[in-house]
Design a protein around this motif. Structure first.
Motif, PDB file in Angstrom:
ATOM      1  N   GLN A   1      44.382  32.422  33.191  1.00 25.53           N
ATOM      2  CA  GLN A   1      44.293  33.584  34.057  1.00 25.53           C
ATOM      3  C   GLN A   1      42.995  34.335  33.773  1.00 25.53           C
ATOM      4  OE1 GLN A   1      46.503  34.034  36.336  1.00 25.53           O
ATOM      5  NE2 GLN A   1      46.025  36.047  37.160  1.00 25.53           N
ATOM      6  N   VAL A   2      42.318  34.723  34.807  1.00 24.66           N
ATOM      7  CA  VAL A   2      41.076  35.483  34.686  1.00 24.66           C
ATOM      8  C   VAL A   2      41.324  36.894  35.184  1.00 24.66           C
ATOM      9  CG1 VAL A   2      38.685  35.684  35.442  1.00 24.66           C
ATOM     10  CG2 VAL A   2      39.656  33.423  34.978  1.00 24.66           C
ATOM     11  N   GLN A   3      40.900  37.868  34.405  1.00 24.40           N
ATOM     12  CA  GLN A   3      40.999  39.263  34.829  1.00 24.40           C
ATOM     13  C   GLN A   3      39.603  39.838  34.981  1.00 24.40           C
ATOM     14  OE1 GLN A   3      43.524  41.004  31.802  1.00 24.40           O
ATOM     15  NE2 GLN A   3      45.376  40.514  32.949  1.00 24.40           N
ATOM     16  N   LEU A   4      39.400  40.588  36.051  1.00 24.11           N
ATOM     17  CA  LEU A   4      38.097  41.146  36.370  1.00 24.11           C
ATOM     18  C   LEU A   4      38.218  42.658  36.508  1.00 24.11           C
ATOM     19  CD1 LEU A   4      37.151  38.548  39.141  1.00 24.11           C
ATOM     20  CD2 LEU A   4      36.488  38.501  36.730  1.00 24.11           C
ATOM     21  N   VAL A   5      37.295  43.378  35.885  1.00 26.13           N
ATOM     22  CA  VAL A   5      37.306  44.837  35.958  1.00 26.13           C
ATOM     23  C   VAL A   5      35.923  45.320  36.359  1.00 26.13           C
ATOM     24  CG1 VAL A   5      37.682  46.993  34.731  1.00 26.13           C
ATOM     25  CG2 VAL A   5      39.110  44.999  34.213  1.00 26.13           C
ATOM     26  N   GLU A   6      35.840  45.972  37.530  1.00 16.85           N
ATOM     27  CA  GLU A   6      34.569  46.498  38.004  1.00 16.85           C
ATOM     28  C   GLU A   6      34.374  47.937  37.548  1.00 16.85           C
ATOM     29  OE1 GLU A   6      36.257  44.200  41.725  1.00 16.85           O
ATOM     30  OE2 GLU A   6      37.015  45.584  40.190  1.00 16.85           O
ATOM     31  N   SER A   7      33.109  48.323  37.467  1.00 17.06           N
ATOM     32  CA  SER A   7      32.756  49.715  37.181  1.00 17.06           C
ATOM     33  C   SER A   7      31.372  49.987  37.736  1.00 17.06           C
ATOM     34  CB  SER A   7      32.794  49.986  35.674  1.00 17.06           C
ATOM     35  OG  SER A   7      31.871  49.162  34.996  1.00 17.06           O
ATOM     36  N   GLY A   8      31.018  51.275  37.810  1.00 12.98           N
ATOM     37  CA  GLY A   8      29.667  51.639  38.201  1.00 12.98           C
ATOM     38  C   GLY A   8      29.514  52.198  39.599  1.00 12.98           C
ATOM     39  N   GLY A   9      30.586  52.230  40.359  1.00 13.42           N
ATOM     40  CA  GLY A   9      30.481  52.790  41.696  1.00 13.42           C
ATOM     41  C   GLY A   9      30.284  54.298  41.655  1.00 13.42           C
ATOM     42  N   GLY A  10      30.011  54.870  42.826  1.00 14.78           N
ATOM     43  CA  GLY A  10      29.832  56.313  42.899  1.00 14.78           C
ATOM     44  C   GLY A  10      29.189  56.735  44.186  1.00 14.78           C
ATOM     45  N   LEU A  11      28.727  57.977  44.200  1.00 13.54           N
ATOM     46  CA  LEU A  11      28.071  58.566  45.364  1.00 13.54           C
ATOM     47  C   LEU A  11      26.578  58.659  45.107  1.00 13.54           C
ATOM     48  CD1 LEU A  11      28.135  60.148  48.075  1.00 13.54           C
ATOM     49  CD2 LEU A  11      28.560  62.203  46.710  1.00 13.54           C
ATOM     50  N   VAL A  12      25.786  58.184  46.050  1.00  9.35           N
ATOM     51  CA  VAL A  12      24.335  58.207  45.893  1.00  9.35           C
ATOM     52  C   VAL A  12      23.703  58.497  47.249  1.00  9.35           C
ATOM     53  CG1 VAL A  12      24.109  55.720  46.295  1.00  9.35           C
ATOM     54  CG2 VAL A  12      22.390  56.919  44.926  1.00  9.35           C
ATOM     55  N   GLN A  13      22.540  59.094  47.224  1.00 13.03           N
ATOM     56  CA  GLN A  13      21.825  59.362  48.469  1.00 13.03           C
ATOM     57  C   GLN A  13      21.116  58.101  48.952  1.00 13.03           C
ATOM     58  OE1 GLN A  13      19.252  62.743  47.683  1.00 13.03           O
ATOM     59  NE2 GLN A  13      20.788  64.157  48.498  1.00 13.03           N
ATOM     60  N   ALA A  24      34.653  40.115  32.804  1.00 14.45           N
ATOM     61  CA  ALA A  24      35.658  39.063  32.965  1.00 14.45           C
ATOM     62  C   ALA A  24      36.306  38.738  31.632  1.00 14.45           C
ATOM     63  CB  ALA A  24      35.010  37.807  33.546  1.00 14.45           C
ATOM     64  N   THR A  25      37.617  38.675  31.628  1.00 20.98           N
ATOM     65  CA  THR A  25      38.355  38.237  30.435  1.00 20.98           C
ATOM     66  C   THR A  25      39.184  37.023  30.811  1.00 20.98           C
ATOM     67  OG1 THR A  25      40.185  39.747  30.925  1.00 20.98           O
ATOM     68  CG2 THR A  25      38.451  40.552  29.470  1.00 20.98           C
ATOM     69  N   LYS A  76      28.487  38.607  27.085  1.00 22.14           N
ATOM     70  CA  LYS A  76      29.417  39.697  27.343  1.00 22.14           C
ATOM     71  C   LYS A  76      30.425  39.346  28.431  1.00 22.14           C
ATOM     72  CE  LYS A  76      26.195  43.377  26.053  1.00 22.14           C
ATOM     73  NZ  LYS A  76      25.491  44.611  26.501  1.00 22.14           N
ATOM     74  N   ASN A  77      30.318  38.137  28.990  1.00 21.20           N
ATOM     75  CA  ASN A  77      31.191  37.752  30.109  1.00 21.20           C
ATOM     76  C   ASN A  77      31.168  38.808  31.210  1.00 21.20           C
ATOM     77  OD1 ASN A  77      31.929  35.360  28.948  1.00 21.20           O
ATOM     78  ND2 ASN A  77      34.053  35.903  28.572  1.00 21.20           N
ATOM     79  N   ARG A 106      32.715  32.571  51.054  1.00 15.62           N
ATOM     80  CA  ARG A 106      33.930  32.948  51.787  1.00 15.62           C
ATOM     81  C   ARG A 106      34.980  33.453  50.811  1.00 15.62           C
ATOM     82  NH1 ARG A 106      31.656  28.504  54.055  1.00 15.62           N
ATOM     83  NH2 ARG A 106      31.257  28.541  56.285  1.00 15.62           N
ATOM     84  N   ASP A 107      35.660  34.511  51.186  1.00 11.85           N
ATOM     85  CA  ASP A 107      36.572  35.128  50.222  1.00 11.85           C
ATOM     86  C   ASP A 107      37.717  34.199  49.843  1.00 11.85           C
ATOM     87  OD1 ASP A 107      38.180  37.444  52.608  1.00 11.85           O
ATOM     88  OD2 ASP A 107      37.878  35.267  52.642  1.00 11.85           O
ATOM     89  N   TYR A 108      38.132  33.312  50.731  1.00 13.60           N
ATOM     90  CA  TYR A 108      39.247  32.423  50.399  1.00 13.60           C
ATOM     91  C   TYR A 108      38.871  31.365  49.368  1.00 13.60           C
ATOM     92  CZ  TYR A 108      37.156  29.286  53.914  1.00 13.60           C
ATOM     93  OH  TYR A 108      36.303  28.492  54.654  1.00 13.60           O
ATOM     94  N   GLU A 109      37.595  31.253  49.073  1.00  9.78           N
ATOM     95  CA  GLU A 109      37.138  30.303  48.065  1.00  9.78           C
ATOM     96  C   GLU A 109      37.194  30.889  46.658  1.00  9.78           C
ATOM     97  OE1 GLU A 109      33.396  29.744  50.046  1.00  9.78           O
ATOM     98  OE2 GLU A 109      33.939  27.711  50.684  1.00  9.78           O
ATOM     99  N   TYR A 110      37.604  32.130  46.538  1.00 12.16           N
ATOM    100  CA  TYR A 110      37.693  32.799  45.255  1.00 12.16           C
ATOM    101  C   TYR A 110      39.157  32.967  44.859  1.00 12.16           C
ATOM    102  CZ  TYR A 110      32.711  33.704  45.336  1.00 12.16           C
ATOM    103  OH  TYR A 110      31.351  33.544  45.338  1.00 12.16           O
ATOM    104  N   ASN A 111      39.434  32.697  43.580  1.00 12.54           N
ATOM    105  CA  ASN A 111      40.806  32.704  43.099  1.00 12.54           C
ATOM    106  C   ASN A 111      41.223  34.013  42.437  1.00 12.54           C
ATOM    107  OD1 ASN A 111      39.472  29.736  42.281  1.00 12.54           O
ATOM    108  ND2 ASN A 111      41.362  29.653  43.475  1.00 12.54           N
ATOM    109  N   TYR A 112      40.247  34.723  41.888  1.00 16.23           N
ATOM    110  CA  TYR A 112      40.551  35.925  41.127  1.00 16.23           C
ATOM    111  C   TYR A 112      39.709  37.088  41.641  1.00 16.23           C
ATOM    112  CZ  TYR A 112      42.371  32.339  38.024  1.00 16.23           C
ATOM    113  OH  TYR A 112      43.051  31.260  37.515  1.00 16.23           O
ATOM    114  N   TRP A 113      40.316  38.259  41.665  1.00 17.42           N
ATOM    115  CA  TRP A 113      39.672  39.442  42.213  1.00 17.42           C
ATOM    116  C   TRP A 113      39.879  40.654  41.320  1.00 17.42           C
ATOM    117  CZ3 TRP A 113      36.828  39.442  46.743  1.00 17.42           C
ATOM    118  CH2 TRP A 113      36.885  38.261  47.487  1.00 17.42           C
ATOM    119  N   GLY A 114      38.871  41.511  41.278  1.00 20.63           N
ATOM    120  CA  GLY A 114      39.013  42.785  40.616  1.00 20.63           C
ATOM    121  C   GLY A 114      39.654  43.796  41.539  1.00 20.63           C
ATOM    122  N   GLN A 115      39.792  45.006  41.041  1.00 21.11           N
ATOM    123  CA  GLN A 115      40.477  46.051  41.802  1.00 21.11           C
ATOM    124  C   GLN A 115      39.545  46.772  42.778  1.00 21.11           C
ATOM    125  OE1 GLN A 115      39.268  46.456  38.819  1.00 21.11           O
ATOM    126  NE2 GLN A 115      38.249  48.461  38.867  1.00 21.11           N
TER     127      GLN A 115
END
Length: 123
Positions: A1-13, A24-25, A76-77, A106-115
């Motif tokens: 099982q692969v777990q993915l955690v995204e970060s870094g989003g926000g508001l920018v001009q 990825a873990t 750092k994966n 294509r998104d259906y070609e990916y098995n694991y997704w972050g939030q």
């Protein structure tokens, strides 16, 4: 099982920059490809960029070529998406995904997704 955690989003001009990260873990050699997708309100999921863990080869959507750069740190994966010259139309939830093969667009070609992480670009 692969777990993915995204970060870094926000508001920018508009014209600004952001860097997204995806840690990825549980990664195995069966997930050589990593990708970024985005989904704006009322729209479908859109391919942004992809990279290979093994070779570092990259693929980009035409809409982000020359502005976005995807990279990886195998130790750092973690994969990154450096976004420069941001435009209001880049506003979306950005998702990191893992695939068996590199270069999938294509998104259906990916098995694991972050939030997902929200990116908002104001005009």
């Amino acid at each position: 099982q692969v777990q993915l955690v995204e970060s870094g989003g926000g508001l920018v001009q508009a014209g600004g920059s952001l860097r997204l990260s995806c840690a990825a873990t549980g990664r195995t050699v069966s997930t050589d490809g990593m990708g970024w997708f985005r989904q704006a309100p009322g729209k479908g999921r859109e391919f942004v960029a992809a990279i290979s863990w093994s070779g570092g080869n990259t693929v980009y959507a035409d809409s982000v070529k020359g502005r976005f750069t995807m990279s990886r740190d195998n130790a750092k994966n973690t994969v990154y998406l450096q976004m420069n010259s941001l435009k209001p139309e880049d506003t979306a939830v950005y998702y990191c995904a893992a695939s068996k093969f590199m270069g999938q667009t294509r998104d259906y070609e990916y098995n694991y997704w972050g939030q997902g992480t929200q990116v908002t670009v104001s005009s």
